[in-house]
Motif scaffolding. Sequence first.
Motif, PDB file in Angstrom:
ATOM      1  N   PHE A 146       0.843  -1.200   0.000  1.00  0.00           N
ATOM      2  CA  PHE A 146       0.000   0.000   0.000  1.00  0.00           C
ATOM      3  C   PHE A 146       0.876   1.246   0.000  1.00  0.00           C
ATOM      4  O   PHE A 146       0.711   2.149  -0.832  1.00  0.00           O
ATOM      5  N   TRP A 147       1.816   1.300   0.937  1.00  0.00           N
ATOM      6  CA  TRP A 147       2.677   2.475   1.062  1.00  0.00           C
ATOM      7  C   TRP A 147       3.609   2.605  -0.134  1.00  0.00           C
ATOM      8  O   TRP A 147       3.867   3.718  -0.605  1.00  0.00           O
ATOM      9  N   ASP A 148       4.122   1.477  -0.644  1.00  0.00           N
ATOM     10  CA  ASP A 148       4.979   1.512  -1.834  1.00  0.00           C
ATOM     11  C   ASP A 148       4.240   2.131  -3.019  1.00  0.00           C
ATOM     12  O   ASP A 148       4.788   2.958  -3.741  1.00  0.00           O
ATOM     13  N   LEU A 157      11.121  23.873   2.135  1.00  0.00           N
ATOM     14  CA  LEU A 157      12.034  23.246   1.180  1.00  0.00           C
ATOM     15  C   LEU A 157      12.478  21.867   1.660  1.00  0.00           C
ATOM     16  O   LEU A 157      12.614  20.940   0.858  1.00  0.00           O
ATOM     17  N   GLU A 158      12.689  21.691   2.963  1.00  0.00           N
ATOM     18  CA  GLU A 158      13.042  20.373   3.500  1.00  0.00           C
ATOM     19  C   GLU A 158      11.882  19.400   3.317  1.00  0.00           C
ATOM     20  O   GLU A 158      12.088  18.242   2.961  1.00  0.00           O
ATOM     21  N   ASP A 159      10.666  19.842   3.575  1.00  0.00           N
ATOM     22  CA  ASP A 159       9.503  18.973   3.424  1.00  0.00           C
ATOM     23  C   ASP A 159       9.294  18.559   1.967  1.00  0.00           C
ATOM     24  O   ASP A 159       8.870  17.447   1.689  1.00  0.00           O
ATOM     25  N   ILE A 160       9.572  19.459   1.034  1.00  0.00           N
ATOM     26  CA  ILE A 160       9.393  19.145  -0.392  1.00  0.00           C
ATOM     27  C   ILE A 160      10.320  18.011  -0.807  1.00  0.00           C
ATOM     28  O   ILE A 160       9.984  17.205  -1.662  1.00  0.00           O
ATOM     29  N   ASN A 161      11.464  17.904  -0.176  1.00  0.00           N
ATOM     30  CA  ASN A 161      12.452  16.896  -0.558  1.00  0.00           C
ATOM     31  C   ASN A 161      12.292  15.577   0.192  1.00  0.00           C
ATOM     32  O   ASN A 161      13.265  14.893   0.444  1.00  0.00           O
ATOM     33  N   LYS A 162      11.091  15.212   0.551  1.00  0.00           N
ATOM     34  CA  LYS A 162      10.856  13.935   1.212  1.00  0.00           C
ATOM     35  C   LYS A 162      11.271  12.808   0.281  1.00  0.00           C
ATOM     36  O   LYS A 162      10.975  12.830  -0.910  1.00  0.00           O
ATOM     37  N   THR A 163      11.945  11.818   0.846  1.00  0.00           N
ATOM     38  CA  THR A 163      12.547  10.808  -0.020  1.00  0.00           C
ATOM     39  C   THR A 163      12.152   9.374   0.285  1.00  0.00           C
ATOM     40  O   THR A 163      12.641   8.470  -0.368  1.00  0.00           O
ATOM     41  N   ASN A 164      11.314   9.145   1.281  1.00  0.00           N
ATOM     42  CA  ASN A 164      10.979   7.755   1.579  1.00  0.00           C
ATOM     43  C   ASN A 164       9.561   7.626   2.119  1.00  0.00           C
ATOM     44  O   ASN A 164       8.879   8.621   2.367  1.00  0.00           O
ATOM     45  N   ILE A 165       9.135   6.401   2.287  1.00  0.00           N
ATOM     46  CA  ILE A 165       7.771   6.124   2.719  1.00  0.00           C
ATOM     47  C   ILE A 165       7.517   6.646   4.133  1.00  0.00           C
ATOM     48  O   ILE A 165       6.432   7.160   4.422  1.00  0.00           O
ATOM     49  N   ASN A 178       7.986   2.737  16.033  1.00  0.00           N
ATOM     50  CA  ASN A 178       8.826   2.211  14.968  1.00  0.00           C
ATOM     51  C   ASN A 178       8.027   2.196  13.673  1.00  0.00           C
ATOM     52  O   ASN A 178       7.293   1.248  13.390  1.00  0.00           O
ATOM     53  N   ILE A 179       8.171   3.252  12.900  1.00  0.00           N
ATOM     54  CA  ILE A 179       7.398   3.404  11.675  1.00  0.00           C
ATOM     55  C   ILE A 179       7.704   2.279  10.695  1.00  0.00           C
ATOM     56  O   ILE A 179       6.802   1.766  10.030  1.00  0.00           O
ATOM     57  N   GLN A 180       8.970   1.873  10.613  1.00  0.00           N
ATOM     58  CA  GLN A 180       9.333   0.820   9.656  1.00  0.00           C
ATOM     59  C   GLN A 180       8.604  -0.487   9.969  1.00  0.00           C
ATOM     60  O   GLN A 180       8.144  -1.173   9.058  1.00  0.00           O
ATOM     61  N   ASN A 181       8.463  -0.835  11.248  1.00  0.00           N
ATOM     62  CA  ASN A 181       7.707  -2.045  11.604  1.00  0.00           C
ATOM     63  C   ASN A 181       6.240  -1.906  11.219  1.00  0.00           C
ATOM     64  O   ASN A 181       5.614  -2.872  10.784  1.00  0.00           O
ATOM     65  N   ILE A 182       5.688  -0.715  11.394  1.00  0.00           N
ATOM     66  CA  ILE A 182       4.287  -0.483  11.026  1.00  0.00           C
ATOM     67  C   ILE A 182       4.123  -0.639   9.515  1.00  0.00           C
ATOM     68  O   ILE A 182       3.187  -1.289   9.045  1.00  0.00           O
ATOM     69  N   ILE A 183       5.040  -0.077   8.743  1.00  0.00           N
ATOM     70  CA  ILE A 183       4.982  -0.187   7.290  1.00  0.00           C
ATOM     71  C   ILE A 183       5.076  -1.657   6.874  1.00  0.00           C
ATOM     72  O   ILE A 183       4.287  -2.135   6.056  1.00  0.00           O
ATOM     73  N   ASN A 184       6.037  -2.382   7.448  1.00  0.00           N
ATOM     74  CA  ASN A 184       6.246  -3.779   7.073  1.00  0.00           C
ATOM     75  C   ASN A 184       5.104  -4.685   7.510  1.00  0.00           C
ATOM     76  O   ASN A 184       4.944  -5.773   6.970  1.00  0.00           O
ATOM     77  N   SER A 185       4.318  -4.245   8.483  1.00  0.00           N
ATOM     78  CA  SER A 185       3.174  -5.046   8.933  1.00  0.00           C
ATOM     79  C   SER A 185       2.014  -4.988   7.948  1.00  0.00           C
ATOM     80  O   SER A 185       1.059  -5.740   8.076  1.00  0.00           O
ATOM     81  N   GLY A 186       2.086  -4.086   6.986  1.00  0.00           N
ATOM     82  CA  GLY A 186       1.042  -3.969   5.972  1.00  0.00           C
ATOM     83  C   GLY A 186      -0.048  -3.014   6.390  1.00  0.00           C
ATOM     84  O   GLY A 186      -0.097  -2.530   7.519  1.00  0.00           O
ATOM     85  N   TYR A 187      -0.916  -2.747   5.455  1.00  0.00           N
ATOM     86  CA  TYR A 187      -2.039  -1.856   5.679  1.00  0.00           C
ATOM     87  C   TYR A 187      -3.233  -2.439   4.948  1.00  0.00           C
ATOM     88  O   TYR A 187      -3.135  -2.784   3.767  1.00  0.00           O
ATOM     89  N   LEU A 188      -4.335  -2.567   5.636  1.00  0.00           N
ATOM     90  CA  LEU A 188      -5.548  -3.102   5.037  1.00  0.00           C
ATOM     91  C   LEU A 188      -6.372  -1.945   4.478  1.00  0.00           C
ATOM     92  O   LEU A 188      -7.084  -1.266   5.211  1.00  0.00           O
TER      93      LEU A 188
END
Length: 181
Positions: free
Chosen positions: A4-6, A43-51, A117-127
């Motif tokens: 979902f996030w990807d 300008l920092e917010d515009i350059n977001k680079t990851n999920i 831990n955002i990465q664990n939340i992302i890896n757990s999936g999203y319904l």
Amino acid sequence: MSCFWDALFSSLVDNDYKFLYLKIYDIHNNISKVDKVSLVNILEDINKTNINDLILLLIKYNRKSVNVSWNGEKLSEKFIDESFDHVKDYLQNNDNNNKNNNVNNDNNNNDKNSEINIQNIINSGYLCSVCDPFLILICELFELEIEHLYMGHMMKYRNIGGGGNRRVIKFTSDQGHFKVG
């Protein structure tokens, strides 16, 4: 499983982020009022680079999505409120690390246990739901039209506000996967 996030992350382009910040800060009408610190933050917010950044951005700029219709119907006030709360509370409600580590709830608790831990939340999936709060918010913030083929049925999210829809992004999903398409 972060499909979902990807898919969301890969569907948004640099111009979408630039549009969002111009809109939020109303820079066209307030350029003389934007101070240097605010401009650096923009300008920092515009350059977001990851999920992770995308999720934090959606939570930071979460709002009641009054300019979105779903399958041609205006959203009810109750659903708008529930969608706002879903996004606002998403990280806390899905942080299994904190739920499992709340046993040690004294003042000496390690900061790592209290951090989300955002990465664990992302890896757990999203319904993703049939009328999904994150898709509604993306439609609202970025003024995009979203066509989501959900389990064989087309769901259309439209921005019905003054700005309309800048472009269309398409997703498909089934019982276990969400992708651009």
